[in-house]
Structure formats: C-alpha cells, structure tokens
Write a protein that holds these residues in place. Structure first.
Motif, PDB file in Angstrom:
ATOM      1  N   GLN A   1      28.806  -3.298  28.697  1.00 31.40           N
ATOM      2  CA  GLN A   1      28.395  -4.383  29.606  1.00 31.40           C
ATOM      3  C   GLN A   1      26.979  -4.197  30.068  1.00 31.40           C
ATOM      4  N   ALA A   2      26.500  -5.340  30.190  1.00 33.44           N
ATOM      5  CA  ALA A   2      24.986  -5.221  30.676  1.00 33.44           C
ATOM      6  C   ALA A   2      24.858  -5.955  32.109  1.00 33.44           C
TER       7      ALA A   2
ATOM      8  N   GLU B   1      20.953  -2.237  34.447  1.00 32.01           N
ATOM      9  CA  GLU B   1      21.877  -1.203  34.511  1.00 32.01           C
ATOM     10  C   GLU B   1      23.204  -1.483  33.478  1.00 32.01           C
ATOM     11  N   PHE B   2      23.369  -0.410  32.832  1.00 33.33           N
ATOM     12  CA  PHE B   2      24.449  -0.881  31.646  1.00 33.33           C
ATOM     13  C   PHE B   2      25.600   0.376  31.820  1.00 33.33           C
ATOM     14  N   MET B   3      26.657  -0.081  30.971  1.00 36.43           N
ATOM     15  CA  MET B   3      27.911   0.488  31.047  1.00 36.43           C
ATOM     16  C   MET B   3      28.456   0.749  29.614  1.00 36.43           C
TER      17      MET B   3
ATOM     18  N   SER C   1      26.513   5.504  32.044  1.00 35.92           N
ATOM     19  CA  SER C   1      25.819   4.245  32.520  1.00 35.92           C
ATOM     20  C   SER C   1      24.496   4.907  32.730  1.00 35.92           C
TER      21      SER C   1
ATOM     22  N   VAL D   1      20.357   2.911  34.026  1.00 38.52           N
ATOM     23  CA  VAL D   1      19.297   1.835  34.167  1.00 38.52           C
ATOM     24  C   VAL D   1      18.603   1.803  32.911  1.00 38.52           C
TER      25      VAL D   1
END
Lengths: 435, 459
Positions: free
Chosen positions: B378-379, B384-386, B410, B412
């Motif tokens: 997910q963005a 910040e991503f995961m 996760s 940034v």
C-alpha cells in the motif's frame, strides 16, 4: 409486474429451462439489471457525471456432481444459448464433487428496499455543499476523490428446485478520500464510506466524515513513536475491518475446507472477550445496504457470530457445509453490527497508560495463525489517558487470536455506516514500535 | 468480441469525445485440497463514451453494443458533460490534441484448449503436489486468465484495437506447526493466453519443489526483530517497491491531490544508483507483462523516466493532467471495464538493474534480512509505504540464516531510496497483480535486488 420485470423473469426462466434441457441435473440462474448515476469530485472540483447500465447473468449447472459456472452481461438469445452450451462444456470438464448442490425449495418472495430513482439535483446540491463546507471548516484539506452515487438494481434468483426470489433495491453510496497540506508538508491520505437510503442529511454530517477531515488537518505534522513497547490500541470504527476481517475470513469456506482456520473446531467456545458480541444483520431495517438472498440461493436471515465472546457459528456456504458436515450460515456475512459497550469513548482513552488510537491500519496480509504487523496510519499516541500527538512511521504487531481475547473495552458510541454499525474497541498487549 | 468499426460514429461527436468498445474475458479454475471449488468463465463487455466540455466530464456506458446503443451512449455522455458544465463553468479550455493508431493482438495462434483440458492440467499439478508432499496440511492451485480486448476511437482521430491477455497459476502450500498453519504463496505465468504461457504441468514442478523447500524452512522460522534494519530486497520484491512506494506518488492525479512528490520535481529523491522507468510496452528488447501501445484516451504510450539517477524527472499523465502541468500526456490513461472511465495508471514500472551481484550484497550485511516475496502493498500521499512479506531470511555475518515468519516492512520511500547502497545486475518482472485505485487494473512491475534500510515489523 411491469413489462420490464416480466421480460427479465422470462430471460431467467428460459435460461433455467435451457440448462435442464442441455443435460444439467441441477441448475441455478442469477440475473441482475442495474443502473448507476455517479458524481465525482477530483482535487476539490466536481468534474465528472457518470451514467452506467449493466446486466449480469450467472448460470450454474451441476451434472453428475460436476460443477460449471459462467457469467455474461448480454441477454440476447444467441448469447444465452452460447452460454448454456459453454457452461455444460465447463461442467463436463470438472472433477466430480458431491459438495456441489443448489438450495432446496423455499417459498417465493419479493424484496424491496430504497428509492426507485435518484434525485440528481439533490446529489448535485449535496456535493456542492460538501465542497463549500469543507473549504470553510477545513481549509487545509484537499479532496482527492469524492464519489456520490445512486444504484438501482433488480435481481432475480431461480433454481431447478423451484426457488424464485426477486430483489428490487435503490441505494446511495458516498465515499471520500482526502489529505491535508500546508507548505511542503502533507498528511497521510484518509477516507471513509457510507451507504444511505436518502440524502436527507448534509454529507459532511454523516458517519465519521467531519471527524476524519478535522483529523487530516491535525495530521500534517506527525511524530514517530520512540522505541518499542507493549501497549493498548483503540481501534476506531473506520479501522474495524482490521479486526473483523481476520475473524470472518477464518470462518468462511476457504479456511474451514482447507483446514487452516484457527477457529475450525471452536464453535461454542470462548474465542473473544465476553464484552464482544458481533452480529451479521443483512435483512435488518437498521442496515441500509443489506441483502435478502445469499449467493447460493437461500433467503438471508440475521445471525449472531460471536455472543459475549462465544463463537456461535461459522460462515459456511451450502458447499462449505456439505464438504465439512458443519452447519450452513444463515447469511453470506457482512452487514456487521457490534453491540455497544458500557463505557464512553473518552473513558476508553482515559484508561490507556501508553498506546495508540488507530484510525487506519496499513498492513501485510495476516498469517493464518493470526500473526499480523503493519503501520498505524492517521493515528495518535495516547499517554497517561490523553491523546498526545498524531504519529507516523509506527508499526503495530501482534496476534489476532490473542487480540480478540484481550479486548478490554468497547465504546457506547457507535457509527452507522449504512452497511455496518461499529463502536471503538480497546485491545491490550499489542507491540508498538517506532524509530 | 464483435468487431466494430467505430469510425462511422465520429459524426456524433460535438465536443472532445472518446468512444470505447471493450470485452473482458475471465477463466478461473481452483482446486483446494483436491476439491474443484471453482470452474468458471465469464465475459463482461459493452460500449462507453466520455465527453469533455471546458473542464466538465460526462460518461455513459451500456452492455449492449449496437448502433442504437452507441448513439444513446454518446448522447448520454454528452448530456452529462452539459449537466455539469451549465451549472459550473470550470473554464479549463480544450485538452491537448493527439492522434495515434495501433493494432496489437496477442491472441494465441495455437488451437484453443477446451475447459476439460485446462481443468485436467490444473488437476495434474494438484495431484502431483498431493502425492509428492504428503506432509502438507493444505494446498491450493488456482488458474486465473484474463483477456482484455478494446477498440478506442477519439474525436482527435485516434483509433486503436488491442487484445492483451494474461495467464497466471497461483500456489498456496500450508504446513501445520504446533497446531497452527504456516503458509507460502507463489505465482507464475505472464503475458499471453493459457496455450502460449503454459507448456505442460511438469514444467512448474521444479518451482513447486523450491517453494516446498522454502516452506519447510519457514515452518521452523522465527519472528523478525522489529525495528529499522539493513535489508536486501530481492529482485522479486523490487517491483512492488517501484510500484507502491514510488510509482503511486508520481501519478499526476495523486500529485494534484497533495502527494509529497509535488514539490520534489528535479530534486534528488533517491540514491544515484536508482533509475525508475514506467515502460509502455517493451523493455530490454522484450514485451512487458502488460503492454500498452495507445492508451484509452487515444495517446501513444511512451516510456516515462520517473527517476533518473536519483533525480525526480517526470510524473505520469493523462491529457488533463498534462495540460495542468504544461507537459505532454504520457499514455497512462487506462480503464478496467467497459463501464469504467480511464484513470492515470502505471503500466510496467521498474527499477533498472545495477552492477552488483546478489551474493556480494548478502555478504555485505552483518545483521539484517534478505526479503524475497511480498504478499500485498500500500502507498500513501506522504510516500510512506508498506509491503507484507511472505518469505524472507535472516542475514547474520554475511550469510543467510533462519527463515522468518510473515511480517511487514515500511518506510518513507523518498528516505528509504536515499539509503540504497547496492543494486544487483539481474531483473525480475511480474504481472500477476492487480493495482487498486477506484478500479482494479493489471500492472507490470520489475526490478533488481536492492540493499537499503527499512522498518521491519515483528516481535
């Protein structure tokens, strides 16, 4: 019966007859006709109006325990005849499985809910009013994608055991995705969704919309949690799928048939804190966007999944029930209603020594054993019973099986989303790690 | 799909108009523990029109593809644009004028297999797994095929027809450890119809054997130690880094909606080792997993260099965003179903390979993780991503150690990319996933292994 309805019924009946004539031992036909009107706000401006029509025809044929299914969105005779021929070919190619069946005879029924037509002028006025109110109340918010739609659908389900259900439904849906910015800084995006029978209220006053918009502005400046600790997490209603998604996923056909569900033998046992009661109420008047007929051809009924912490039943379809010998669910899940607790939201916050108020969870798919980890988004640090600051780059990890047993509080306040009614839930013993 | 010459309908266009006839064809076969739970085909098709008037868009669609329905759909879309335009004059002016023509058809030249032959193919794989690996608690083998066929005509004179298929097999294998399941997931397949992508069931047996070996190690695995760690993200994982962590933040509609990338153009956003490209249809001399030649607004699709040696160089555009930013449309406007309007979507987003060897990269880490496979991602507008991690190993003193259980990483993106210190010389592509953004859509993603520092979840 209007001419249009009569025409749809005839198509469904002809399809059912054709399946039986082509050699199906048992057959089911699902036919839906829908019309959708949709207004879109992009980057703060009303920019798109959509009108879409669609059809769907789903044919199921079972021949000598072999299953074939086909879907199409054309109703003309040639397309339907080809689909019947193809679905029999698909069934003939299947591996026999005695689990496949259709629902037994039930009395024919018609179900009605919601308006027949959209009020396009009211939709336009509500959207313009929403833009203006957000600009006034939350000037730093950027409305990324806001959608207000009205869908009218007529659905018919017939099978060769004489089942004949008709559902006529009209419903408004509202979804909002937004963030806030100031200078070079931007908040994490956030969003929510609602289903409504009418447009009597301003959109900003529905559900958690105004609260989340306010929080977006607060979240332009965030702070990572320092270090790693075990604490309490208060799961906000918009984040509820974080909890109930795992539980209900483990109760469905896939997990139970494969034997990988941690709850496969737990019906009648305490699986959660006794303060949790979870219901699925698709036909209740309190749920605007429910349903009346399950995908496998049964009239849906309301049910209780967890009663004071005790698992009352699985969410098995007819197929899942026949494969496992366990009871078929009263409905197809969803339409969740959680009973309110006996404490206010502010009391839940006051009870937390150190933890997080979590409004959104962005995490990896949980393990089948319940282990999970992910980022707490649009969330706040709680210390000594007070909300301290919005956080970023902070991970939450734990195990869902343990988390359900560690629910320590449920709020009296609940949010009505139209498709679910949900409170805030406090869970203890989760690992919170930052930088 | 009925072949339709749309050119005769151009006389109906009074404003900027796109007319599209589309059909999506799905095939799904699933075996769960030997049970043939899914055996289905479905087809969804119809016609749609989108009309632009001075900043207001109208869209309409119908499942019926006939002269009458096409006339009706164009009129309804025009009426919708007028409904908005007469109530709010946005005054945005005309869109950029582009014209492109293309004909691309990836339909197999081989005889099409019947459903029984396809079911038997999947069943043979399932039987092989059942007999070869009796310790498994559960197994799922699923086949998922999608053909997307479109014809697009625009009032600018663009005309294109494409038939882009994909076929993927998915495997989920599960072992029971202390009464609880431990699982591994793997997909294989690519661009093309089933007959062109898959040869024989036995051709995937070595891949399954490798996954079982990973699963046995994962069953004895440990939880990752939560915190910020040095990690080698395998080439298999780099594609989702390219797509989720960076690609989404540079979609121009997300940029206009407040993405942090809005203020980073021509600035250093990554290590100089990072060059990121959204390929239109081919890369390094080969077809990409999801080739796009002319997009659904009739724009010729061209490769877009998003990051060049660490510097942010371009966003991904449709016509409207290109006009807003004063640049050229990049051919990224894509719609999933006939009833969907085109949105700005990635096509085949990849980090370009570097010069390091994977074994040297692993050897360079004293205490960290080698992360191989993602479960989901997910963005965010903040970058910040995961990603969920379904397969990975510890690295201790430059050597691979114990496997780790499912976890999440996760960070940034524009901070993490600055920590990239090595990029491998290999390249891995996949097109098995669907990207979600109002509509789902197939996307390709690729890249080499990268060494960086990210947050990892665990206990």
């Amino acid at each position: 019966m209007t001419r249009q309805v009569e025409n749809h019924v005839q198509i469904a009946k002809r399809s059912l007859d054709a399946l039986l004539k082509a050699g199906a031992d048992k057959a089911q036909v699902g036919l839906t006709v829908s019309e959708r009107h949709e207004m879109n706000i992009e980057t703060g401006e009303l920019s798109l109006l959509r009108t879409t029509f669609n059809n769907s025809l789903h044919l199921t044929a079972i021949k000598q325990a072999r299953l074939g299914q086909i879907g199409l969105n054309q109703f003309d005779s040639a397309s339907v005849e080809k689909a019947v021929e193809d679905v029999m070919d698909i069934a003939n190619g299947a591996k026999p499985d005695d689990g496949h069946d259709i629902s037994e005879w039930q009395p024919s029924r018609e179900f009605y809910r919601g308006p027949e037509k959209p009020d396009l002028d009211a939709m336009y006025d509500r959207m313009k009013s929403f833009i203006a109110t957000v600009q006034q109340r939350h000037p730093r918010v950027v409305l990324r994608q806001i959608i207000l739609s009205f869908t009218r659908s007529s659905s018919y389900l017939l099978n060769s055991n004489g089942v004949n259900f008709r559902t006529f439904k009209g419903i408004y849906h509202f979804s909002a995705m937004f963030s806030a910015q100031e200078g070079d800084k931007v908040s994490s995006f956030n969003g929510t969704g609602l289903a409504m029978k009418d447009l009597d209220r301003e959109l900003i006053d529905c559900g958690t919309v105004d609260m989340l918009l306010k929080q977006s502005s607060e979240q332009i400046e965030t702070y990572p949690v320092k270090g790693k600790f075990v604490g309490d997490v208060i799961v906000a209603p918009d984040c509820s799928n974080f909890l109930y998604g795992f539980l209900t996923g483990m109760l469905g056909d896939g997990a139970i048939i494969s034997g990988t569900s941690v709850y496969k033998d737990k019906v009648g046992e305490l699986i959660a804190s006794p303060i949790l009661s979870l219901h699925s109420r698709p036909v209740s008047e309190e749920i605007a966007d429910g349903y009346f007929v399950t995908g496998d051809g049964y009239e849906a009924k309301d049910s209780t999944i967890v009663d004071q912490g005790v698992l009352k039943g699985l969410l098995l379809s007819l197929y899942g029930s026949r494969k496992t010998g366990k009871e078929r669910a009263a409905n197809g899940g969803g339409a969740f209603v959680v009973d309110p607790g006996d404490r206010s939201f502010s009391d839940l916050i006051k009870s937390v020594k150190r933890g997080v108020l979590m409004d959104r969870f962005s995490g990896g798919a949980p393990s089948k054993n319940g282990d999970f980890s992910g980022i707490a988004k649009n969330s706040y640090l709680i210390e000594d019973g007070e909300i301290k600051c919005p956080i970023s780059e902070s991970m939450i990890s734990g195990n869902f099986v343990e988390a359900f047993k560690n629910i320590t509080g449920i709020s009296r306040e609940r949010v009505d989303y139209g498709y679910a009614i949900l409170p805030w839930v406090a869970v203890s013993g989760l690992t919170i790690s930052g930088k | 799909m009925a072949v339709t010459d749309l050119r005769e309908y151009s006389q109906l266009f009074h404003s900027y108009t796109e007319l599209r006839v589309q059909e999506n064809r799905f095939l799904r076969v699933t075996f769960v523990k030997g049970n043939n739970t899914t055996n289905s085909r479905s087809t969804t098709g119809g016609v749609s029109a989108r009309v632009y008037e001075d900043g207001s868009w109208g869209f309409a669609s119908s499942p019926e593809v006939s002269r009458d329905s096409i006339i009706s759909v164009v009129k309804s879309a025009t009426d919708n644009a007028e409904f908005l335009n007469t109530r709010q004059n946005r005054g945005k002016g005309p869109l950029p004028v582009v014209k492109a023509c293309s004909e691309r058809d990836f339909t197999t030249k081989k005889p099409r297999l019947r459903q029984k032959e396809i079911v038997d193919f999947v069943r043979e794989i399932d039987d092989h797994i059942a007999s070869k690996y009796p310790r498994l608690q559960s197994r799922t083998v699923a086949l998922d095929c999608l053909d997307m066929e479109k014809t697009v005509l625009t009032s600018d004179g663009s005309l294109s027809h494409s038939m882009i298929p994909r076929a993927y097999l998915f495997f989920i294998l599960s072992l029971e450890v202390d009464g609880k399941p431990v699982e591994i997931f793997k997909s294989c397949g690519g661009l093309g119809q089933f007959e062109d992508v898959f040869d024989s069931p036995s051709s995937v047996f070595p891949l399954i054997a490798a996954q079982y070996e990973h699963l046995e190690r994962k069953a004895e695995g440990v939880h990752a130690d939560a915190g910020v760690k040095t990690c080698i993200l395998d080439a298999e994982l780099a594609g989702i880094l390219a797509h989720e962590a960076i690609g989404h933040t540079t979609e121009a509609d997300i940029v206009m909606g407040g993405s942090v990338a809005a203020r980073l153009m021509d600035k250093e956003v990554a290590s100089p080792l990072i060059t990121l490209v959204d390929f239109a249809n081919s890369a390094q001399g080969r077809d990409c997993p999801v080739p796009v030649y002319v997009d659904d607004e009739g724009t010729e699709a061209k490769d877009t260099v998003i990051i060049d040696k660490g510097i942010l160089k371009s966003f991904l555009h449709n016509k409207e965003s290109a006009k807003h930013f004063g640049t050229e449309p990049t051919g990224n406007a894509r719609a999933f179903q006939f009833s969907d309007e085109p949105l700005i979507r990635m096509r085949n987003t990849a980090i370009l390979p570097g010069t390091s060897k994977l074994e040297d990269m692993i050897a360079s880490v004293d205490d960290g993780y080698y992360l191989i496979r993602s479960s989901n991602g997910q963005a965010d507008s903040t970058s910040e991503f995961m990603f969920g991690i379904g397969l990975g190993y510890e690295i201790k003193n430059g050597k691979l150690g114990r496997a780790i259980r499912d976890t999440t990483i996760s960070g940034v993106a524009y901070d993490v990319l600055k920590t990239v210190s090595m990029v491998s010389d290999e390249m891995h592509w996949t097109g098995a996933g669907m990207c979600g953004k109002k509509q789902p859509i197939p996307v390709g993603m690729g890249g080499p292994a990268v060494k960086c520092r990210v947050s990892i979840g665990g206990r």
